[in-house]
Write an enzyme that holds these catalytic residues in place. Structure first.
Site, PDB file in Angstrom:
ATOM      1  N   ASP A 125       0.826  -1.202   0.000  1.00 43.21           N
ATOM      2  CA  ASP A 125       0.000   0.000   0.000  1.00 43.21           C
ATOM      3  C   ASP A 125       0.864   1.256   0.000  1.00 43.21           C
ATOM      4  OD1 ASP A 125       0.925  -0.374   2.610  1.00 43.21           O
ATOM      5  OD2 ASP A 125      -1.012  -0.980   3.378  1.00 43.21           O
ATOM      6  N   ASP A 151      -7.747  -2.450  14.101  1.00 39.01           N
ATOM      7  CA  ASP A 151      -9.143  -2.538  13.655  1.00 39.01           C
ATOM      8  C   ASP A 151      -9.367  -3.709  12.697  1.00 39.01           C
ATOM      9  OD1 ASP A 151      -7.894  -1.663  11.352  1.00 39.01           O
ATOM     10  OD2 ASP A 151      -9.108   0.138  11.095  1.00 39.01           O
ATOM     11  N   HIS A 155      -7.604  -4.372   9.980  1.00 39.15           N
ATOM     12  CA  HIS A 155      -7.297  -4.150   8.559  1.00 39.15           C
ATOM     13  C   HIS A 155      -6.104  -5.000   8.102  1.00 39.15           C
ATOM     14  CE1 HIS A 155      -4.618  -0.387   9.483  1.00 39.15           C
ATOM     15  NE2 HIS A 155      -3.857  -1.456   9.388  1.00 39.15           N
ATOM     16  N   GLU A 173      -9.666  -1.331   5.172  1.00 37.89           N
ATOM     17  CA  GLU A 173     -10.325  -1.039   6.440  1.00 37.89           C
ATOM     18  C   GLU A 173     -11.634  -1.821   6.550  1.00 37.89           C
ATOM     19  OE1 GLU A 173      -8.567   0.286   8.534  1.00 37.89           O
ATOM     20  OE2 GLU A 173      -7.901   2.330   8.139  1.00 37.89           O
TER      21      GLU A 173
HETATM   22  P1  PGA Z   1       2.050  -2.180  12.698  1.00 34.72           P
HETATM   23  O1  PGA Z   1       0.930  -1.994  11.581  1.00 34.72           O
HETATM   24  O2  PGA Z   1       2.884  -3.343  12.267  1.00 34.72           O
HETATM   25  O3  PGA Z   1       2.794  -0.898  12.698  1.00 34.72           O
HETATM   26  O4  PGA Z   1       1.338  -2.451  13.979  1.00 34.72           O
HETATM   27  C1  PGA Z   1       0.238  -3.091  11.099  1.00 34.72           C
HETATM   28  C2  PGA Z   1      -0.828  -2.656  10.132  1.00 34.72           C
HETATM   29  O5  PGA Z   1      -1.355  -1.536  10.256  1.00 34.72           O
HETATM   30  O6  PGA Z   1      -1.152  -3.434   9.229  1.00 34.72           O
END
Ligand code: PGA
Length: 259
Positions: free
Chosen positions: A66, A135, A137, A142
């Site tokens: 992304d 959340d 995702h 999302e």
């Molecule tokens: P993080 O993010 O590894 O910084 O916790 C994971 C994500 O948002 O997919």
């Protein structure tokens, strides 16, 4: 789906690096790379193996999951810059072999569909590294993302912007929009490697792995994939109802089987 509960984040990183190393040493490879904090230890492990054991990425291509919309490639928080600083710039990827979405593209739809074509032309992703949002995702898909979605523009939730505010001086600087591979795109990778560590991820991991397959928890789309390894530390596993079963199964796994 195989759920592997490991003692610490360091063991999670070593186990993920083992899977990636085996694939990369086998020959030309297409890796799907995630940014965020969770895979950092895995990347450090791979960098060390590159320096100490001659692990080479010269036959490897990479596709990022992304990108923020509105950040130029050169911005330090663009995922182009982040992945170069944290991993790809520290090993021997060939120039032009690390691909990302252009968050400044005038036509986001065209950018997204070209990216999909590019992944296909490379032969598809062999191993996709994934983190999970608090959340639920996956990539930046999302809640309520279609489980069949393709690469497209998405709006970040307030929670994700808060979670990512640590990389910016203020939460208001976190872009509202992103381009992300869709859940349908991610599900086409041949092997999905989900990494999660720490208590903050425990609820999302439990929902993704043991909850219903539902768009409200995008990471539950993993349940539709035939080859998923979920590597979690004890803290991230703490809300799994069937922890003992997963540990017992992994403990009795024949060594020849691999992940
Ligand atoms: P993080 O993010 O590894 O910084 O916790 C994971 C994500 O948002 O997919």
């Amino acid at each position: 789906m195989e759920i592997i509960i490991l003692a610490t984040p360091a063991v999670v990183a070593r186990t993920a690096a083992d899977v990636i190393e085996q694939q990369v040493r086998r020959g030309p490879t297409v890796l799907g790379l995630a940014t965020g904090s969770t895979p950092l230890h895995t990347y450090l492990e791979l960098i060390e193996r590159h320096r100490e054991d001659g692990l080479s990425f010269s036959q490897t291509q990479a596709f990022l999951l992304d990108e923020y919309v509105g950040l130029p490639t050169a911005h330090p928080q663009s995922y182009h810059s982040v992945i170069r600083a944290e991993f790809t710039g520290k090993v021997d990827f060939r120039p032009g072999s690390v691909h990302g979405l252009n968050g400044m593209a005038d036509n986001a739809e065209a950018e997204a569909s070209e990216y999909e074509s590019h992944i296909l032309a490379a032969g598809g992703v062999d191993i996709q590294i994934l983190g999970i949002g608090t959340d639920g995702h996956l990539g930046f898909n999302e809640p309520m993302s279609s489980l069949s979605s393709r690469t497209r523009i998405k709006t970040l939730t307030h929670q994700t912007r808060q979670d990512n505010a640590r990389f910016f001086t203020h939460v208001d600087e976190v872009p509202n929009h992103v381009l992300t591979q869709g859940l349908g795109t991610i599900r086409e990778a041949r092997h999905l490697l989900l990494l999660a560590t720490g208590n903050a991820k425990a609820e999302a991991v439990a929902a993704a792995v043991e909850g219903p397959v539902a768009a409200i928890c995008p990471a539950s789309a993993l349940q539709l994939h035939p080859h998923v390894s979920v590597l979690v530390d004890e803290a991230a596993a703490s809300q799994l109802a069937h922890r003992e079963y997963y540990s017992d199964t992994y403990g009795r796994k024949p060594a020849w089987q691999g992940l």
